[in-house]
Design a protein around this motif. Structure first.
Motif, PDB file in Angstrom:
ATOM      1  N   ASP A 131     -10.597  15.956  22.696  1.00 40.34           N
ATOM      2  CA  ASP A 131      -9.442  16.340  21.887  1.00 40.34           C
ATOM      3  C   ASP A 131      -8.454  15.180  21.777  1.00 40.34           C
ATOM      4  N   GLN A 132      -8.224  14.510  22.901  1.00 38.72           N
ATOM      5  CA  GLN A 132      -7.324  13.365  22.890  1.00 38.72           C
ATOM      6  C   GLN A 132      -7.874  12.250  22.000  1.00 38.72           C
ATOM      7  N   GLN A 133      -9.169  12.036  22.099  1.00 43.38           N
ATOM      8  CA  GLN A 133      -9.804  11.007  21.276  1.00 43.38           C
ATOM      9  C   GLN A 133      -9.695  11.382  19.795  1.00 43.38           C
ATOM     10  N   ASP A 134      -9.930  12.654  19.495  1.00 48.39           N
ATOM     11  CA  ASP A 134      -9.812  13.124  18.114  1.00 48.39           C
ATOM     12  C   ASP A 134      -8.385  12.937  17.598  1.00 48.39           C
ATOM     13  N   GLN A 135      -7.426  13.288  18.424  1.00 51.80           N
ATOM     14  CA  GLN A 135      -6.027  13.113  18.027  1.00 51.80           C
ATOM     15  C   GLN A 135      -5.700  11.635  17.807  1.00 51.80           C
ATOM     16  N   GLN A 136      -6.211  10.822  18.699  1.00 51.95           N
ATOM     17  CA  GLN A 136      -5.977   9.381  18.573  1.00 51.95           C
ATOM     18  C   GLN A 136      -6.615   8.846  17.288  1.00 51.95           C
ATOM     19  N   ASP A 137      -7.840   9.321  17.008  1.00 53.09           N
ATOM     20  CA  ASP A 137      -8.528   8.912  15.783  1.00 53.09           C
ATOM     21  C   ASP A 137      -7.736   9.347  14.546  1.00 53.09           C
ATOM     22  N   GLN A 138      -7.257  10.576  14.577  1.00 51.67           N
ATOM     23  CA  GLN A 138      -6.457  11.075  13.455  1.00 51.67           C
ATOM     24  C   GLN A 138      -5.182  10.245  13.289  1.00 51.67           C
ATOM     25  N   GLN A 139      -4.560   9.950  14.399  1.00 56.55           N
ATOM     26  CA  GLN A 139      -3.331   9.151  14.358  1.00 56.55           C
ATOM     27  C   GLN A 139      -3.620   7.754  13.808  1.00 56.55           C
ATOM     28  N   ASP A 140      -4.746   7.182  14.243  1.00 60.18           N
ATOM     29  CA  ASP A 140      -5.137   5.863  13.751  1.00 60.18           C
ATOM     30  C   ASP A 140      -5.391   5.898  12.244  1.00 60.18           C
ATOM     31  N   GLN A 141      -6.098   6.951  11.815  1.00 63.34           N
ATOM     32  CA  GLN A 141      -6.371   7.101  10.384  1.00 63.34           C
ATOM     33  C   GLN A 141      -5.063   7.243   9.601  1.00 63.34           C
ATOM     34  N   GLN A 142      -4.165   8.043  10.136  1.00 59.80           N
ATOM     35  CA  GLN A 142      -2.878   8.253   9.476  1.00 59.80           C
ATOM     36  C   GLN A 142      -2.092   6.935   9.416  1.00 59.80           C
ATOM     37  N   ASP A 143      -2.128   6.190  10.504  1.00 58.03           N
ATOM     38  CA  ASP A 143      -1.448   4.894  10.542  1.00 58.03           C
ATOM     39  C   ASP A 143      -2.039   3.931   9.512  1.00 58.03           C
ATOM     40  N   GLN A 144      -3.385   3.925   9.433  1.00 61.86           N
ATOM     41  CA  GLN A 144      -4.054   3.072   8.449  1.00 61.86           C
ATOM     42  C   GLN A 144      -3.656   3.474   7.028  1.00 61.86           C
ATOM     43  N   GLN A 145      -3.645   4.765   6.790  1.00 62.46           N
ATOM     44  CA  GLN A 145      -3.274   5.266   5.459  1.00 62.46           C
ATOM     45  C   GLN A 145      -1.827   4.889   5.137  1.00 62.46           C
ATOM     46  N   ASP A 146      -0.952   5.053   6.107  1.00 65.33           N
ATOM     47  CA  ASP A 146       0.450   4.677   5.905  1.00 65.33           C
ATOM     48  C   ASP A 146       0.571   3.185   5.607  1.00 65.33           C
ATOM     49  N   GLN A 147      -0.203   2.390   6.331  1.00 67.82           N
ATOM     50  CA  GLN A 147      -0.171   0.953   6.118  1.00 67.82           C
ATOM     51  C   GLN A 147      -0.660   0.604   4.709  1.00 67.82           C
ATOM     52  N   GLN A 148      -1.744   1.248   4.301  1.00 65.24           N
ATOM     53  CA  GLN A 148      -2.263   1.011   2.954  1.00 65.24           C
ATOM     54  C   GLN A 148      -1.237   1.420   1.902  1.00 65.24           C
ATOM     55  N   ASP A 149      -0.606   2.568   2.126  1.00 66.17           N
ATOM     56  CA  ASP A 149       0.409   3.036   1.184  1.00 66.17           C
ATOM     57  C   ASP A 149       1.562   2.046   1.089  1.00 66.17           C
ATOM     58  N   GLN A 150       1.978   1.522   2.235  1.00 66.44           N
ATOM     59  CA  GLN A 150       3.061   0.543   2.244  1.00 66.44           C
ATOM     60  C   GLN A 150       2.657  -0.732   1.512  1.00 66.44           C
ATOM     61  N   GLN A 151       1.425  -1.151   1.736  1.00 66.08           N
ATOM     62  CA  GLN A 151       0.945  -2.357   1.050  1.00 66.08           C
ATOM     63  C   GLN A 151       0.909  -2.129  -0.461  1.00 66.08           C
ATOM     64  N   GLU A 152       0.397  -0.984  -0.880  1.00 68.47           N
ATOM     65  CA  GLU A 152       0.329  -0.671  -2.306  1.00 68.47           C
ATOM     66  C   GLU A 152       1.734  -0.620  -2.908  1.00 68.47           C
ATOM     67  N   GLN A 153       2.638  -0.001  -2.188  1.00 67.57           N
ATOM     68  CA  GLN A 153       4.006   0.093  -2.671  1.00 67.57           C
ATOM     69  C   GLN A 153       4.638  -1.296  -2.781  1.00 67.57           C
ATOM     70  N   GLN A 154       4.384  -2.125  -1.795  1.00 68.79           N
ATOM     71  CA  GLN A 154       4.915  -3.481  -1.820  1.00 68.79           C
ATOM     72  C   GLN A 154       4.317  -4.272  -2.986  1.00 68.79           C
ATOM     73  N   GLU A 155       3.008  -4.101  -3.209  1.00 67.25           N
ATOM     74  CA  GLU A 155       2.353  -4.788  -4.333  1.00 67.25           C
ATOM     75  C   GLU A 155       2.935  -4.316  -5.661  1.00 67.25           C
ATOM     76  N   GLN A 156       3.175  -3.012  -5.777  1.00 69.44           N
ATOM     77  CA  GLN A 156       3.773  -2.486  -7.004  1.00 69.44           C
ATOM     78  C   GLN A 156       5.174  -3.053  -7.214  1.00 69.44           C
ATOM     79  N   GLN A 157       5.938  -3.153  -6.141  1.00 71.37           N
ATOM     80  CA  GLN A 157       7.281  -3.729  -6.252  1.00 71.37           C
ATOM     81  C   GLN A 157       7.208  -5.187  -6.691  1.00 71.37           C
ATOM     82  N   GLU A 158       6.273  -5.922  -6.108  1.00 71.42           N
ATOM     83  CA  GLU A 158       6.114  -7.327  -6.480  1.00 71.42           C
ATOM     84  C   GLU A 158       5.717  -7.454  -7.952  1.00 71.42           C
ATOM     85  N   GLN A 159       4.786  -6.591  -8.393  1.00 67.68           N
ATOM     86  CA  GLN A 159       4.379  -6.619  -9.794  1.00 67.68           C
ATOM     87  C   GLN A 159       5.562  -6.293 -10.698  1.00 67.68           C
ATOM     88  N   GLN A 160       6.350  -5.294 -10.309  1.00 62.96           N
ATOM     89  CA  GLN A 160       7.517  -4.912 -11.102  1.00 62.96           C
ATOM     90  C   GLN A 160       8.526  -6.057 -11.164  1.00 62.96           C
TER      91      GLN A 160
END
Length: 140
Positions: free
Chosen positions: A27-56
Motif C-alpha cells: 500500500d505504501q509503495q502504491d501510494q508512493q507510486d501514485q504520488q510520483d506519478q502525480q508529481d511527474q504529471q504536475d511537472q509536465q503541466d508546469q513545463q507545458e505552461q511555461q512553454e506556452q508562456q514563452e510562446q505567447q
C-alpha cells in the motif's frame, strides 16, 4: 499438543502479521507510486505552461516588432509625402516666378481666370413678346 497448537497459533499470527506488513508495504509503495506519478504529471503541466508562456511572449514580441516596423514605414511614407508635396510646391512656385518674369500666365493661372469668369457669366434668356390675349380665362 498444546505447545504445538500454541506454536501453530503463533505461526499463524506471525504469518498474518507478515501478510499485513507486506500489504502495508505494498500500500505504501502504491501510494508512493501514485504520488510520483502525480508529481511527474504536475511537472509536465508546469513545463507545458511555461512553454506556452514563452510562446505567447515570443508572439507578443513579434507583434510588437511588426507594429513598430509598420509605424516606422508609416512615418517614412508621411515624410516622403511631405517631401513630394514640398517638391510640387517648389516646382509650382518656380513656374509662377518664371511666368511672372516673362509677363505670361501659367496654365494654372489661366484656368483659374477662366473658372472665375465662367462663374460670373449668366445666360441671356430670350422671351418672345406675346400680344395679350383678349379672350377671358376660363377656369371651370
Amino acid at each position: 499438543q498444546q505447545d504445538q497448537q500454541d506454536q501453530q497459533d503463533q505461526q499463524d499470527q506471525q504469518d498474518q502479521q507478515d501478510q499485513q506488513d507486506q500489504q502495508d508495504q505494498q500500500d505504501q509503495q502504491d501510494q508512493q507510486d501514485q504520488q510520483d506519478q502525480q508529481d511527474q504529471q504536475d511537472q509536465q503541466d508546469q513545463q507545458e505552461q511555461q512553454e506556452q508562456q514563452e510562446q505567447q511572449e515570443q508572439q507578443d514580441q513579434q507583434e510588437q516588432q511588426e507594429q513598430q516596423e509598420q509605424q516606422e514605414q508609416q512615418e517614412q511614407q508621411e515624410q516622403q509625402d511631405q517631401q513630394d508635396q514640398q517638391d510640387q510646391q517648389d516646382q509650382q512656385d518656380q513656374q509662377e516666378a518664371k511666368a511672372a518674369s516673362m509677363d505670361a500666365m501659367t496654365p494654372e493661372q489661366a484656368m483659374q481666370l477662366l473658372d472665375a469668369e465662367r462663374d460670373e457669366a449668366r445666360p441671356l434668356i430670350f422671351r418672345p413678346a406675346r400680344a395679350p390675349s383678349r379672350q377671358p380665362f376660363k377656369d371651370w
